[in-house]
Design a protein around this motif. Structure first.
Motif, PDB file in Angstrom:
ATOM      1  N   LEU A 155      20.816 -48.846  61.090  1.00 48.40           N
ATOM      2  CA  LEU A 155      21.347 -47.936  62.112  1.00 48.40           C
ATOM      3  C   LEU A 155      22.831 -47.660  61.882  1.00 48.40           C
ATOM      4  N   GLN A 156      23.575 -48.692  61.509  1.00 50.33           N
ATOM      5  CA  GLN A 156      25.008 -48.514  61.243  1.00 50.33           C
ATOM      6  C   GLN A 156      25.230 -47.678  59.994  1.00 50.33           C
ATOM      7  N   LEU A 157      24.427 -47.922  58.952  1.00 52.81           N
ATOM      8  CA  LEU A 157      24.560 -47.140  57.725  1.00 52.81           C
ATOM      9  C   LEU A 157      24.309 -45.662  57.993  1.00 52.81           C
ATOM     10  N   ALA A 158      23.346 -45.378  58.875  1.00 52.29           N
ATOM     11  CA  ALA A 158      23.020 -43.987  59.192  1.00 52.29           C
ATOM     12  C   ALA A 158      23.975 -43.370  60.207  1.00 52.29           C
ATOM     13  N   GLY A 159      24.845 -44.199  60.806  1.00 55.92           N
ATOM     14  CA  GLY A 159      25.796 -43.690  61.788  1.00 55.92           C
ATOM     15  C   GLY A 159      25.161 -43.363  63.125  1.00 55.92           C
ATOM     16  N   ILE A 160      24.070 -44.042  63.461  1.00 55.45           N
ATOM     17  CA  ILE A 160      23.377 -43.727  64.714  1.00 55.45           C
ATOM     18  C   ILE A 160      23.239 -44.966  65.602  1.00 55.45           C
ATOM     19  N   ALA A 161      24.079 -45.963  65.403  1.00 53.01           N
ATOM     20  CA  ALA A 161      23.979 -47.189  66.198  1.00 53.01           C
ATOM     21  C   ALA A 161      24.197 -46.920  67.688  1.00 53.01           C
ATOM     22  N   GLN A 162      24.925 -45.866  67.993  1.00 50.65           N
ATOM     23  CA  GLN A 162      25.152 -45.496  69.391  1.00 50.65           C
ATOM     24  C   GLN A 162      24.223 -44.379  69.833  1.00 50.65           C
ATOM     25  N   GLY A 163      23.227 -44.073  69.002  1.00 50.07           N
ATOM     26  CA  GLY A 163      22.325 -42.975  69.301  1.00 50.07           C
ATOM     27  C   GLY A 163      22.845 -41.662  68.755  1.00 50.07           C
ATOM     28  N   ALA A 164      22.030 -40.629  68.842  1.00 50.97           N
ATOM     29  CA  ALA A 164      22.427 -39.298  68.378  1.00 50.97           C
ATOM     30  C   ALA A 164      21.376 -38.297  68.834  1.00 50.97           C
ATOM     31  N   ASP A 165      21.787 -37.051  68.924  1.00 45.97           N
ATOM     32  CA  ASP A 165      20.861 -35.971  69.261  1.00 45.97           C
ATOM     33  C   ASP A 165      20.191 -35.511  67.963  1.00 45.97           C
ATOM     34  N   VAL A 166      18.875 -35.658  67.896  1.00 42.37           N
ATOM     35  CA  VAL A 166      18.137 -35.263  66.681  1.00 42.37           C
ATOM     36  C   VAL A 166      17.218 -34.078  66.952  1.00 42.37           C
ATOM     37  N   GLY A 167      17.443 -33.388  68.044  1.00 37.33           N
ATOM     38  CA  GLY A 167      16.675 -32.186  68.325  1.00 37.33           C
ATOM     39  C   GLY A 167      15.419 -32.472  69.128  1.00 37.33           C
ATOM     40  N   GLU A 168      14.860 -31.409  69.661  1.00 40.76           N
ATOM     41  CA  GLU A 168      13.666 -31.522  70.498  1.00 40.76           C
ATOM     42  C   GLU A 168      12.478 -32.000  69.668  1.00 40.76           C
ATOM     43  N   GLY A 169      11.676 -32.875  70.244  1.00 39.51           N
ATOM     44  CA  GLY A 169      10.482 -33.371  69.571  1.00 39.51           C
ATOM     45  C   GLY A 169      10.676 -34.682  68.849  1.00 39.51           C
ATOM     46  N   SER A 170      11.924 -35.113  68.654  1.00 36.56           N
ATOM     47  CA  SER A 170      12.236 -36.394  68.020  1.00 36.56           C
ATOM     48  C   SER A 170      13.176 -37.168  68.925  1.00 36.56           C
ATOM     49  N   GLU A 171      13.245 -38.500  68.720  1.00 40.35           N
ATOM     50  CA  GLU A 171      14.084 -39.292  69.612  1.00 40.35           C
ATOM     51  C   GLU A 171      14.542 -40.582  68.939  1.00 40.35           C
ATOM     52  N   ILE A 172      15.838 -40.857  69.054  1.00 43.10           N
ATOM     53  CA  ILE A 172      16.375 -42.175  68.742  1.00 43.10           C
ATOM     54  C   ILE A 172      16.389 -42.932  70.071  1.00 43.10           C
ATOM     55  N   VAL A 173      15.465 -43.852  70.233  1.00 45.12           N
ATOM     56  CA  VAL A 173      15.294 -44.527  71.516  1.00 45.12           C
ATOM     57  C   VAL A 173      16.494 -45.436  71.783  1.00 45.12           C
ATOM     58  N   LEU A 174      17.027 -45.369  72.999  1.00 47.42           N
ATOM     59  CA  LEU A 174      18.174 -46.181  73.392  1.00 47.42           C
ATOM     60  C   LEU A 174      17.725 -47.373  74.238  1.00 47.42           C
ATOM     61  N   ASP A 175      18.478 -48.455  74.137  1.00 43.22           N
ATOM     62  CA  ASP A 175      18.183 -49.617  74.977  1.00 43.22           C
ATOM     63  C   ASP A 175      18.908 -49.479  76.317  1.00 43.22           C
ATOM     64  N   ALA A 176      18.781 -50.499  77.166  1.00 43.42           N
ATOM     65  CA  ALA A 176      19.374 -50.432  78.502  1.00 43.42           C
ATOM     66  C   ALA A 176      20.890 -50.306  78.463  1.00 43.42           C
ATOM     67  N   GLY A 177      21.501 -50.753  77.356  1.00 47.70           N
ATOM     68  CA  GLY A 177      22.950 -50.668  77.232  1.00 47.70           C
ATOM     69  C   GLY A 177      23.443 -49.381  76.609  1.00 47.70           C
ATOM     70  N   GLY A 178      22.536 -48.452  76.310  1.00 47.68           N
ATOM     71  CA  GLY A 178      22.922 -47.169  75.741  1.00 47.68           C
ATOM     72  C   GLY A 178      23.090 -47.166  74.242  1.00 47.68           C
TER      73      GLY A 178
END
Length: 555
Positions: A155-178
């Motif tokens: 996740l860190q290598l991809a730069g998405i450890a804090q989540g990201a918008d990947v467009g409609e129909g896909s999702e980077i699921v977030l935990d309770a802490g965001g």
């Protein structure tokens, strides 16, 4: 004129798939075609240069066809960590340790074939993966390839450890802490991490921009060609002579065309032009150009692929009614009705066959509606449009397949054992609507079987066993098919759906010499042993592409 054959296979049970002449004892191949077959002696076709193969009573079939698979992902899976059959923390940890021990210096761990419940009731997330593989990036693909899980390093290598918008129909699921939990749903989310895997990055980039050729180094291009080549050789070892590769990227087409020119493809490949998010009907003019540019006996790009929904397990399949475990949620279409209909009408007008991924009954209905609109606007033609997967279908839609000439493209190995886990998601009341092959056949739909490799193993014999021995589900009818129907679905019907029925899919004089010799006689083989069947000899376009009798080297 010399009438001797190049190859004669005798002492065989030749299942021709030809109505009125279903069997023969021997078959002769001359050049690219079947020159003769019959009962009794084949002596007059045997000359000093003829290769004579004693089948030992085993079955010869028209070359086996897989009507839906993914060549590049399948090729990658051959060298990835396979988690098929792995269950529980202990086994998972042991599998990862053994894989890493065999590959010193591994910098990115890619695994595939993961069960959604690999850890039982414990959710699979970045914390679970960190406990097993904390030091290098790790990406684990679910068996259906529509969900993946990444550890913190990935996740860190991809730069998405804090989540990201990947467009409609896909999702980077977030935990309770965001923060990103590690669960990645659908392709855009998955590709954000897969693009960081050195072995898969060009494939990932090509999938995200299928109309473009990515900038790659000579070394990357050579490595990607080798992945495809190994995938094709693996197909030949399974007895396959033709496949329909559902990855519609220009990059893969370009690589396959180069292999076709320089090495000769061991398997016939048919590929689609893939519709992606935001693509307009006008973009289909590009599909027409691809159809003209890629049209050889071994490689064609002549149909269109669309995704209408996701999968049941991640809740992304579009259902008519709510999921049993998610009240108020029934999934959603990937394309709105107007957009889908515009694409289907234009593709149909241009003379393309259209293949649409539909898992949920809501998606099946939406796509049948679109096919109906295309028929009414463009008029009737034998388009052989197809719906892929059809895990759920409403009873009211069964007859619409035959009415509008739509083919049901299904994968017998996808059916969960006795509905395990699956019925918890859709509800036992929908058991009778799930994987309803018998209902579709009774309603007059044409049926074709495939594997969706690497989602399921590539073996066509596992497909046969799954179709013949499908276990009963609570509240559902018997959906088993007989041997003749199952064989037809991976030979004659799979050639027909590619519009090749005049040249292959049957064994008669003048047909292309695409055929498969097995290691046993399927007609008397116990059902419990069909899955262990293997191909002894594969012949495609008159060329031997797999041979365990007199092994070849196609390195």
């Amino acid at each position: 004129m010399n009438s001797f054959a190049d190859i004669v296979i005798h002492n065989a049970r030749v299942m021709t798939q030809q109505p009125g002449a279903p069997e023969a004892d021997w078959i002769a191949v001359s050049g690219r075609t079947v020159s003769a077959l019959g009962l009794g002696s084949a002596a007059r076709h045997i000359g000093p240069q003829t290769r004579v193969v004693d089948a030992g009573g085993a079955t010869v079939l028209p070359g086996l066809n897989d009507a839906h698979l993914h060549l590049f992902a399948g090729g990658l899976s051959l060298s990835q960590l396979s988690l098929v059959g792995v269950s529980g923390q202990t086994d998972f940890r042991a599998a990862v340790a053994a894989y890493r021990a065999s590959r010193p210096g591994l910098s990115f761990l890619a695994a595939s074939g993961c069960d959604y419940r690999i850890l039982g009731q414990t959710p699979l997330d970045r914390h679970a993966l960190d406990a097993i593989c904390p030091d290098i990036p790790m990406l684990v693909m679910a068996a259906d390839y529509h969900t993946a899980w990444a550890n913190t390093a990935a996740l860190q290598l991809a730069g998405i450890a804090q989540g990201a918008d990947v467009g409609e129909g896909s999702e980077i699921v977030l935990d309770a802490g965001g923060r990103a939990s590690g669960e990645l749903r659908e392709f855009a989310a998955i590709d954000s991490v897969r693009a960081c895997n050195p072995a898969a990055k060009t494939h990932s980039r090509a999938a995200q921009a299928p109309l473009e050729l990515p900038e790659v180094t000579e070394a990357e291009r050579a490595a990607d060609k080798e992945v495809l080549w190994q995938a094709l050789l693996h197909c030949a070892t399974q007895g396959l002579t033709a496949v329909q590769n559902m990855d519609g990227s220009l990059y893969q087409l370009d690589l396959l065309a180069e292999l076709d020119r320089d090495r000769g493809l061991p398997v016939r490949v048919r590929m689609p032009f893939q519709i992606t998010e935001g693509m307009s009907p006008e973009a289909l003019a590009q599909a027409a150009r691809w159809r003209r540019s890629y049209a050889t006996p071994m490689l064609r790009c002549d149909f269109v692929k669309i995704f209408a929904d996701g999968v049941i397990e991640s809740g992304t399949a579009n259902l008519v009614a709510d999921y049993a475990h998610l009240p108020g949620h029934s999934g959603a279409p990937l394309l709105c009705d107007d957009h889908l209909r515009a694409l289907v009408v234009e593709a149909d007008r241009l003379g393309f066959q259209i293949a649409v991924h539909c898992v949920g009954d809501g998606a099946v209905r939406q796509v049948l509606d679109a096919f109906e609109v295309a028929r009414r606007q463009n008029g009737w033609r034998e388009a052989r449009h197809r719906i892929e997967h059809i895990e759920l279908v409403d009873a009211g839609d069964l007859g619409r397949f035959a009415r509008w000439g739509v083919v049901a493209s299904t994968q017998p190995t996808h059916v969960p054992e006795a509905g395990e886990g699956y019925l918890d998601l859709i509800g036992t009341q929908r058991s009778s609507a799930a994987f309803a092959v018998a209902d579709l056949r009774d309603a007059g739909a044409e049926i074709v079987f495939s594997t969706d490799w690497p989602i399921a193993p590539l073996s066509p014999f596992l497909t046969l066993e799954a179709a013949l021995a499908r276990p009963d589900w609570p509240g559902a009818r018997d959906h088993r098919v007989g041997l003749a129907a199952a064989l037809g679905a991976i030979t004659r019907a799979a050639a027909w759906i590619a519009f090749d029925e005049a040249e292959r899919g049957r064994l008669t004089p003048g047909m292309l010499a695409d055929l498969t010799l097995l290691d046993r006689d399927l007609s008397v083989c116990p059902l419990s042993e069909i899955a262990t069947t293997t191909a002894r000899l594969t012949i495609c376009d008159g060329q031997v592409t797999h041979d365990t009798i007199s092994p070849l080297s196609r390195a």
